[in-house]
Design an enzyme around this catalytic site. Structure first.
Site, PDB file in Angstrom:
ATOM      1  CB  CYS A   1     -13.355   0.233   3.510  1.00 13.83           C
ATOM      2  SG  CYS A   1     -12.288  -1.487   3.041  1.00 13.83           S
TER       3      CYS A   1
ATOM      4  NE  ARG B   1     -12.896   5.742   0.760  1.00 13.76           N
ATOM      5  CZ  ARG B   1     -11.596   6.277   0.415  1.00 13.76           C
ATOM      6  NH1 ARG B   1     -11.501   7.595  -0.149  1.00 13.76           N
ATOM      7  NH2 ARG B   1     -10.441   5.712   0.689  1.00 13.76           N
TER       8      ARG B   1
ATOM      9  CD1 TRP C   1     -14.949  -2.952  -3.574  1.00 18.41           C
ATOM     10  CD2 TRP C   1     -12.642  -3.462  -2.952  1.00 18.41           C
ATOM     11  NE1 TRP C   1     -14.269  -3.424  -4.458  1.00 18.41           N
ATOM     12  CE2 TRP C   1     -12.949  -3.778  -4.261  1.00 18.41           C
ATOM     13  CE3 TRP C   1     -11.228  -3.529  -2.410  1.00 18.41           C
ATOM     14  CZ2 TRP C   1     -11.836  -4.239  -5.219  1.00 18.41           C
ATOM     15  CZ3 TRP C   1     -10.366  -3.877  -3.322  1.00 18.41           C
ATOM     16  CH2 TRP C   1     -10.481  -4.304  -4.572  1.00 18.41           C
TER      17      TRP C   1
ATOM     18  CG  ASN D   1     -10.495   2.651   5.104  1.00 13.65           C
ATOM     19  OD1 ASN D   1     -11.419   1.646   4.981  1.00 13.65           O
ATOM     20  ND2 ASN D   1     -10.758   3.713   4.474  1.00 13.65           N
ATOM     21  N   GLY D   2      -7.191  -0.291   4.272  1.00 13.58           N
ATOM     22  CA  GLY D   2      -5.656  -0.668   3.752  1.00 13.58           C
ATOM     23  C   GLY D   2      -5.129  -2.028   3.958  1.00 13.58           C
TER      24      GLY D   2
ATOM     25  CD  GLU E   1     -12.142   6.218 -20.273  1.00 11.42           C
ATOM     26  OE1 GLU E   1     -11.057   5.385 -19.909  1.00 11.42           O
ATOM     27  OE2 GLU E   1     -12.980   6.651 -19.438  1.00 11.42           O
TER      28      GLU E   1
ATOM     29  CE  LYS F   1     -15.515   4.959 -17.818  1.00 15.93           C
ATOM     30  NZ  LYS F   1     -14.279   5.591 -17.486  1.00 15.93           N
TER      31      LYS F   1
ATOM     32  CD  GLU G   1     -15.535   1.664 -15.706  1.00 15.02           C
ATOM     33  OE1 GLU G   1     -14.950   1.351 -14.655  1.00 15.02           O
ATOM     34  OE2 GLU G   1     -15.182   2.771 -16.356  1.00 15.02           O
TER      35      GLU G   1
ATOM     36  CG  HIS H   1      -1.513  -6.342 -37.616  1.00 12.50           C
ATOM     37  ND1 HIS H   1      -0.682  -6.842 -38.656  1.00 12.50           N
ATOM     38  CD2 HIS H   1      -1.687  -4.953 -37.660  1.00 12.50           C
ATOM     39  CE1 HIS H   1      -0.433  -5.926 -39.346  1.00 12.50           C
ATOM     40  NE2 HIS H   1      -0.869  -4.709 -38.799  1.00 12.50           N
TER      41      HIS H   1
ATOM     42  CE  LYS I   1     -14.521   8.125  -8.661  1.00 10.35           C
ATOM     43  NZ  LYS I   1     -14.531   7.862 -10.134  1.00 10.35           N
TER      44      LYS I   1
HETATM   45  C1  F6R Z   1     -12.428   3.493 -14.654  1.00 11.55           C
HETATM   46  C2  F6R Z   1     -11.850   4.259 -13.441  1.00 11.55           C
HETATM   47  C3  F6R Z   1     -10.439   3.500 -12.962  1.00 11.55           C
HETATM   48  C4  F6R Z   1      -9.633   4.596 -12.669  1.00 11.55           C
HETATM   49  C5  F6R Z   1      -8.443   3.991 -11.879  1.00 11.55           C
HETATM   50  C6  F6R Z   1      -7.166   5.098 -11.536  1.00 11.55           C
HETATM   51  O1  F6R Z   1     -13.707   4.206 -14.921  1.00 11.55           O
HETATM   52  O2  F6R Z   1     -12.337   4.934 -12.658  1.00 11.55           O
HETATM   53  O3  F6R Z   1      -9.909   3.036 -14.179  1.00 11.55           O
HETATM   54  O4  F6R Z   1      -9.423   5.527 -13.533  1.00 11.55           O
HETATM   55  O5  F6R Z   1      -8.673   3.133 -11.207  1.00 11.55           O
HETATM   56  O6  F6R Z   1      -8.073   5.781 -10.407  1.00 11.55           O
HETATM   57  P1  F6R Z   1      -7.385   7.245 -10.121  1.00 11.55           P
HETATM   58  O7  F6R Z   1      -7.521   8.329 -11.417  1.00 11.55           O
HETATM   59  O8  F6R Z   1      -8.052   7.673  -8.966  1.00 11.55           O
HETATM   60  O9  F6R Z   1      -5.983   7.088 -10.070  1.00 11.55           O
END
Ligand code: F6R
Length: 615
Positions: free
Chosen positions: A2, A27, A81, A107-108, A488, A492, A495, A511, A610
């Site tokens: 958060c 966040r 969050w 937070n946490g 990847e 993208k 998400e 397979h 994030k």
């Molecule tokens: C996808 C994305 C997440 C982060 C993952 C790790 O677009 O952003 O999959 O890559 O949560 O986050 P970090 O790199 O901050 O450890």
């Protein structure tokens, strides 16, 4: 996960906290709240609401009417969050104590909150929320005997788990107490005021002088003073950090979304990642933060890469780089495996932990485990001073600038660039000749230009995105370095557009997944002109034979792909070891424009945050 902002000073706390919360919305954004204090012994004004910070602003307008003309000079705010309890008003922070004397934002996760709650209920406390945080407010009330800091410290001593907290009290209208254990807290210092936040982006418009709290620290902040100590009240000192991120870097800079801005920043972010680190004369790279000399690098028997999500896919590219160029066997694991299993950590190996935020709980746990087993741990982080960066104490920063869009973009390409630089450094200590190293370094110097040239394809990519925006399922395929690029690309798309997308090794389609292919299921094939291309062209043909439209991401002027695909996105020619960078930038644009065409909330996709600071 958060966002926290707290203010004490001469200015109006409301505006400062609200603007900080807007910056931190990435966040967490399912509910928000604020607690304000005006004068000693007056009540704390607590306003909370489900929804976004804008909803909080609306509720505040009415709540502040009785205070017209008066100024609040102390306050805490939170954007949430949800982890415990659904996102509603009751579960929003701040949480007041039973007697209303204290209010807490957190937070946490407090792991023993169930047990603490039972004990507090037995002692007559009742709970207004389902959160773990509320126990902290009541514990502070229970421990209070006139010493605010002492009461917070005594409450925190009873907690197990992680926290970044800020607390105010109507009995101490000039003081914020904040503390951290596993969740970041930064303190912005300015004449006559102190701004505390879980992320410096809420602070930098006010001051660039910041102190980061360490785990186990507690700070007593007034407008003039900041005293940091341990919970046992042993003074702690931390150096002041000067933040050189500019707020214009943080704001959207004219783009509709942070994600698009960050995609477009890649020529610059990559140039920053490479700056001063390529040494053509030695055919090597200079990465002083690794704190490894040549014998250390030459003596490594294995590299263990740990990361999550997008950073994990960068880690897969890293594995190939370490093996191909340095001849070091590398394994890459989803960082959570270091919690769930007991992966073998060999002596003479090192761990490379890859994390944009530097706060990802699973990656942090892997780092702690590897340190316990006694191997060197290198961090590849973007956020300077983040927990993983500090915990590893050595590594390489991305210098990609703040990444605000929830979907990671520029961090991925910078992570690949850093991993390539590391592989060159290790390789030169082991088996790469100076000429080989030099040619790689020369290629790396072209990376920003590669990124620029992919971005020039945006109009063509947007048109294709509109053509395919109605699909419900996608496959992304690739082999070799293009396999992580395919995964990847699929991540993208899913998400931000909520379209189901799977990344697959091109050879694996037959397979099983081939059974799913039909006219309505497009396949994106990462097929630049690098080794393995011919085989992937064959796989594309298999897809076309099942009537799937095939979108190739191919090298410009490579006419060999056209017969095997329905549409093509062009990227500039580059060597295999760097090809993931232009391919993934093309995939980012494709996903972005599909999500935009579908009207999705691109910077804040549902259910995502994030920085994933929970297990
Ligand atoms: C996808 C994305 C997440 C982060 C993952 C790790 O677009 O952003 O999959 O890559 O949560 O986050 P970090 O790199 O901050 O450890």
């Amino acid at each position: 996960m958060c966002g926290i902002v707290a203010y004490v000073g001469a200015r109006d706390a409301v505006g400062i906290i609200i603007s900080g919360l807007h910056r931190l919305e990435y966040r967490g954004y399912d509910s928000a709240g604020i607690a304000l204090c005006q004068e000693a012994n007056g009540p704390l004004l607590v306003v909370k609401t489900p929804g976004k910070v804008l909803d909080l602003e609306k509720s505040l307008r009415d709540a502040l009417l009785p205070y017209a003309g008066k100024k609040f000079t102390l306050g805490i705010g939170h954007t949430r969050w949800a982890t415990h309890g659904e996102p509603n008003r009751e579960n929003s922070h701040p949480h007041p104590s039973r007697n209303g004397n204290f209010a807490v934002v957190h937070n946490g996760i407090i792991e023993n909150y169930g047990e603490l709650k039972k004990r507090l209920i037995a002692r007559g406390y009742s709970f207004a929320s389902q959160t773990d945080t509320e126990v902290i407010a009541h514990l502070i009330e229970e421990c209070y005997e006139g010493d605010f800091r002492g009461a917070v410290a005594a409450a925190l001593e009873q907690l197990e788990g992680t926290y970044g907290i800020a607390v105010i009290s109507r009995l101490h209208p000039d003081t914020i107490i904040a503390a951290r254990q596993g969740s970041p807290i930064a303190i912005g210092i300015r004449d006559d005021e102190t701004i505390i936040a879980s992320d410096v982006s809420a602070i930098v418009t006010h001051t660039k002088q910041v102190i980061y709290l360490g785990d186990g620290d507690i700070v007593t902040a007034t407008r003039e003073n900041v005293d940091i100590a341990s919970l046992k009240n042993v003074p702690v000192s931390h150096e002041m950090t000067h933040i050189d991120w500019d707020i214009s870097q943080i704001e959207k800079g004219g783009y509709e979304h942070f994600m698009l801005k960050e995609i477009h920043e890649q020529p610059d972010s990559l140039a920053n990642t490479l700056r001063g680190r390529l040494v053509p004369s030695e055919g090597s790279t200079r990465l002083g933060g690794m704190r490894m000399d040549l014998p250390d690098m030459a003596g490594l028997s294995r590299v263990a890469i740990a990361a999550c999500g997008t950073s994990y896919y960068a880690g897969v590219v890293g594995k190939y780089l370490f093996e191909d160029f340095a001849g070091i066997p590398a394994d890459v694991q989803q960082a959570a495996e270091y919690r769930d299993r007991n992966p073998i950590i060999l002596p003479d190996s090192c761990m490379v932990a890859v994390s944009q935020s530097g706060e990802t709980a699973d990656t942090l746990a892997a780092v702690v485990e590897a340190k316990r087993k006694g191997i060197p741990v290198l961090g590849i982080c973007n956020v300077v001073g983040s927990t993983i960066a500090r915990e590893t104490g050595r590594g390489v920063y991305l210098h990609a600038g703040p990444e605000i869009g929830v979907a990671s973009t520029k961090a991925f390409t910078s992570q690949v660039a850093v991993l390539a630089m590391m592989a060159i450094a290790f390789g030169r200590a082991r088996r790469l000749s100076v000429a080989e190293g030099r040619s790689m370094v020369d290629e790396m110097a072209r990376i920003p230009d590669l990124a620029r040239r992919v971005l020039e394809q945006e109009d063509a990519i947007r048109k294709l995105a509109h053509k395919y925006a109605g699909a419900h399922n996608f496959f992304y395929i690739g082999r070799g370095y293009m396999f992580p690029a395919a995964m990847e690309g699929a991540l993208k798309l899913k998400e931000i557009s909520y379209i189901h997308a799977e990344g697959y090794h091109a050879a694996e389609l037959k397979h099983g997944p081939l059974a799913l292919l039909e006219e309505s299921v497009p396949v994106v094939a990462a097929v630049p002109d690098v080794p393995g291309k011919i085989k992937t062209l064959g796989n594309m043909q298999e897809c076309k034979a099942r009537k799937s439209p095939v979108i190739a991401i191919a090298t410009e002027n490579d006419s060999s792909v056209t017969a095997h695909c329905t549409d093509v996105i062009r990227i500039p020619a580059c060597p295999e070891f760097l090809a993931a960078i232009p391919v993934v930038i093309a995939e980012q644009l494709f996903a972005y424009h599909i999500a935009k065409a579908r009207g999705c909330p691109i910077d804040q996709p549902r259910n995502l945050a994030k920085s994933v600071t929970v297990e």
